[in-house]
Write an enzyme that holds these catalytic residues in place. Structure first.
Site, PDB file in Angstrom:
ATOM      1  CG  ASP A   1     -37.773 -49.595  77.205  1.00 32.91           C
ATOM      2  OD1 ASP A   1     -36.588 -49.316  77.427  1.00 32.91           O
ATOM      3  OD2 ASP A   1     -38.487 -50.246  77.998  1.00 32.91           O
TER       4      ASP A   1
ATOM      5  CD  GLU B   1     -46.491 -47.438  75.423  1.00 29.71           C
ATOM      6  OE1 GLU B   1     -45.363 -46.928  75.355  1.00 29.71           O
ATOM      7  OE2 GLU B   1     -46.962 -47.912  76.468  1.00 29.71           O
TER       8      GLU B   1
ATOM      9  CE1 TYR C   1     -45.209 -51.163  82.485  1.00 33.30           C
ATOM     10  CE2 TYR C   1     -46.106 -49.743  80.776  1.00 33.30           C
ATOM     11  CZ  TYR C   1     -45.462 -50.898  81.150  1.00 33.30           C
ATOM     12  OH  TYR C   1     -45.054 -51.802  80.198  1.00 33.30           O
TER      13      TYR C   1
ATOM     14  CD  GLU D   1     -46.038 -52.294  76.846  1.00 34.34           C
ATOM     15  OE1 GLU D   1     -45.496 -51.550  77.693  1.00 34.34           O
ATOM     16  OE2 GLU D   1     -45.804 -52.236  75.632  1.00 34.34           O
TER      17      GLU D   1
HETATM   18  C1  BDP Z   1     -43.986 -48.995  77.283  1.00 34.54           C
HETATM   19  C2  BDP Z   1     -43.477 -49.556  75.982  1.00 34.54           C
HETATM   20  C3  BDP Z   1     -42.533 -50.725  76.132  1.00 34.54           C
HETATM   21  C4  BDP Z   1     -41.606 -50.486  77.292  1.00 34.54           C
HETATM   22  C5  BDP Z   1     -42.439 -50.372  78.559  1.00 34.54           C
HETATM   23  C6  BDP Z   1     -41.611 -50.191  79.839  1.00 34.54           C
HETATM   24  O1  BDP Z   1     -44.525 -49.918  75.117  1.00 34.54           O
HETATM   25  O2  BDP Z   1     -41.834 -50.948  74.930  1.00 34.54           O
HETATM   26  O3  BDP Z   1     -40.589 -51.438  77.410  1.00 34.54           O
HETATM   27  O4  BDP Z   1     -43.286 -49.271  78.437  1.00 34.54           O
HETATM   28  O5  BDP Z   1     -41.425 -49.077  80.251  1.00 34.54           O
HETATM   29  O6  BDP Z   1     -43.910 -47.631  77.206  1.00 34.54           O
HETATM   30  O7  BDP Z   1     -41.138 -51.168  80.382  1.00 34.54           O
END
Ligand code: BDP
Length: 596
Positions: free
Chosen positions: A168, A416, A472, A509
């Site tokens: 991404d 990931e 997330y 993240e």
């Molecule tokens: C994760 C990835 C990252 C993405 C992020 C996202 O590690 O590179 O930019 O999610 O969705 O899957 O913002």
């Protein structure tokens, strides 16, 4: 053979380094004609000018040029310094993305796979004394499943190739970092390594210097006033520093380490005396417990793409200091060396990540990863052996390049990847083993796990010293329904407590796409208020588990990605905008991190 990257270029009385940056000649080669027509010998027939360092995609106004995928070429000229007789000459690129071949006066002098680590060419025998010398670089930016990072190439109906990354961020191509002409004597320092041991108030600096000859080696350590505090002789040895000033987080002290080889070479670099330990589920740097606060970043900026620029890096560090951060991860590849030099100086911690991203077959990998629906059988097939070879190469090059930076306290072996099959374990075990073998400082190893890599099924976390989670809940999962997001998040955390006790965890993240101009009451997704609510929920969860010892939000700033219905001018999860101005949640994090 260890892939020495020729130490970061410096100038002193024994060696010189001259930057060749500026406007170079540039040409796309969509039909791959250049090699057959011998552009490497005759030069580029129909070139335009292009900024070096920089990403070509970020400067053009036409779609085909921005999205160009295939071969492209750079060309420039250089002269040898006037005192070149009897010396060795090298051209050193900080990086060329994604792979390159370098020609000097028509002769192939270097070839490199991978776009985020140095490329070194020995031009001694081909560069002419009375110059000019023609330097031509063939570059290719096509992604595949053996390249780091991984992806594929698609062809449009008109026959135009476009990159389809399994990751991404925009696959920026070009010469992204400075290019240097380095001159040394034939006998010279190839590499040096330092390691530290504390002995009460004193410190022992164990060192190794690698040279390609037998002239005697001497080393000296100077304090910030330039006073020699320890000296030793020999290619290996120990420097004893009395009452050592330790390099501490956000309170850096740098000594200057100088190695001298007879009268032929000398190399100086800043080092910081510090130790890294994991004990009681916590990180200890120079004997002090540290909670990590900061971000996953990108090398990404308007106009520059992934081109390194001192002013941008300086601004980023100013923002990091303002928000009371102390750490960042070089997601998802090793950055330009200047980033690490600045972190050494400012006392920031870095998790250095190899470009192993996209090790999962998906064009919307972030969605698969965010929701936990990502099993694609990636680690089975003919590509795996070559991929692993490139992975090992990148790990070696990264550790050789970055091992002496006090800021680098951990290595991340992947981001990931698909880790739930036994094939993944077989793939990763030798890569982790190689990293352990190479780093004499024994820094902890990790990898960033996506949602599918859960405590009950991930095959790879047992290889890690600490675990990085990318999560997330509240965005890809239960977006807009915070209570369900929190409940499912807590369920997972309780499982980790059972499955991998005794290891520190950090979040590498978590975040929401947020438009700086959007405010909503009550909060709704994409608004400033929603990013705040999400950050508050995460903080609450982190604070519940004493083994969560760090929070690196995604992302420091908005960044460019490929186009898509889930990307509004790129990924907008930045806590700062792409112009490095704070979103509302930056103030919230600043308040939390001031006292955390
Ligand atoms: C994760 C990835 C990252 C993405 C992020 C996202 O590690 O590179 O930019 O999610 O969705 O899957 O913002």
């Amino acid at each position: 053979m260890i892939p020495y990257s020729l130490l970061y270029p410096i100038t002193n009385t024994r060696r010189s380094a001259v930057r060749l940056d500026g406007l170079w000649r540039f040409q796309f080669d969509p039909e791959s004609r250049g090699m057959g027509e011998k552009w490497q010998e005759h030069g580029l027939p129909d070139s335009i000018s292009m900024a070096v360092p920089g990403s070509f995609s970020e400067v053009f106004t036409e779609t085909e040029k921005r999205d160009y995928c295939g071969d492209f070429w750079y060309e420039t000229e250089f002269y040898l310094p006037s005192d070149h007789a009897g010396k060795k000459q090298y051209i050193r690129f900080g990086s060329v993305t994604n792979r390159c071949r370098v020609y000097c006066n028509g002769v192939l002098v270097a070839e490199h796979e991978g776009g985020f680590l140095p490329v070194v060419a020995d031009v001694t025998d081909v560069a002419a004394a009375d110059g000019p010398n023609r330097l031509v670089v063939w570059v290719n930016n096509e992604l595949n499943e053996t390249s780091m990072p991984c992806g594929a190439v698609k062809t449009t109906r008109t026959g135009r190739k476009i990159n389809a990354p399994y990751f991404d961020f925009f696959n920026f191509g070009g010469i992204h970092r400075s290019v240097w002409l380095v001159q040394t004597n034939p006998e010279a320092i190839q590499d040096y390594t330092v390691d530290y041991e504390l002995d009460g108030e004193d410190a022992l600096v164990h060192y190794q210097v690698v040279t390609n000859g037998e002239s005697p080696v001497a080393v000296a350590l100077r304090d910030t006033k330039g006073q020699i505090v320890a000296q030793a002789e020999g290619k290996e040895g120990t420097l004893k520093v009395e009452k050592a000033h330790l390099w501490k987080v956000r309170n850096a002290y740098l000594y200057t380490f100088t190695a001298t080889v007879g009268t032929v070479d000398e190399y100086s670099a800043k080092i910081g005396i510090r130790t890294v330990e994991i004990k009681d589920n916590q990180f200890w740097i120079s004997g002090e417990k540290v909670y990590l606060k900061g971000f996953g970043k990108h090398e990404d900026c308007d106009m520059l793409g992934k081109g390194f620029n001192y002013a941008v890096a300086k601004r980023d560090y100013e923002c990091l200091k303002w928000i009371h951060a102390n750490c960042f991860r070089t997601s998802h590849y090793p950055y330009a060396e200047e980033w690490y030099q600045m972190a050494d100086e400012e006392g920031f911690l870095i998790i250095d990540e190899v470009p192993a991203v996209g090790l999962m077959r998906s064009f919307t990998n972030y969605l698969a990863a965010g929701t936990g629906s990502s099993y694609t059988g990636f680690f089975r097939g003919d590509h795996v052996e070559k991929l692993q070879k490139h992975h090992l190469q990148a790990v070696e090059e990264m550790i050789i390049r970055d091992k002496n930076h006090p800021s680098v306290f951990a290595w991340s072996i992947f981001n990931e990847a698909e880790t739930t099959s036994p094939f993944a374990h077989d793939y990763f075990a030798p890569v982790f083993a190689r990293a352990r073998e190479l780093d004499i400082q024994h820094r902890p190893l990790t990898g960033a796990l996506e949602k599918s890599s859960g405590p009950d099924c991930c095959q790879v976390y047992p290889l890690m010293d600490f675990v990085c989670l990318n999560r997330y809940y509240g965005w890809y999962i239960h977006g807009g329904v915070m209570e369900d997001a929190e409940a499912e998040f807590l369920e997972e955390m309780d499982q980790w407590a059972i499955h991998y006790p005794g290891h520190p965890f950090i979040f590498t993240e978590y975040g929401t796409d947020t438009l700086p101009e959007m405010h909503r009451l009550p909060a709704s997704m994409w608004s400033q208020e929603y990013q705040d609510e999400y950050m508050e929920m995460y903080a609450k969860v982190f604070d519940r588990y004493p083994w969560v010892v760090g929070e690196l939000a995604w992302n420091f700033a908005d960044f460019q990605t490929g186009q898509g219905i889930m990307r509004v001018g790129g990924n907008r999860k930045g806590v700062f905008t792409r112009e490095r101005q704070p979103k509302q949640t930056a103030h919230l994090l600043r308040r939390r991190w001031e006292t955390k």
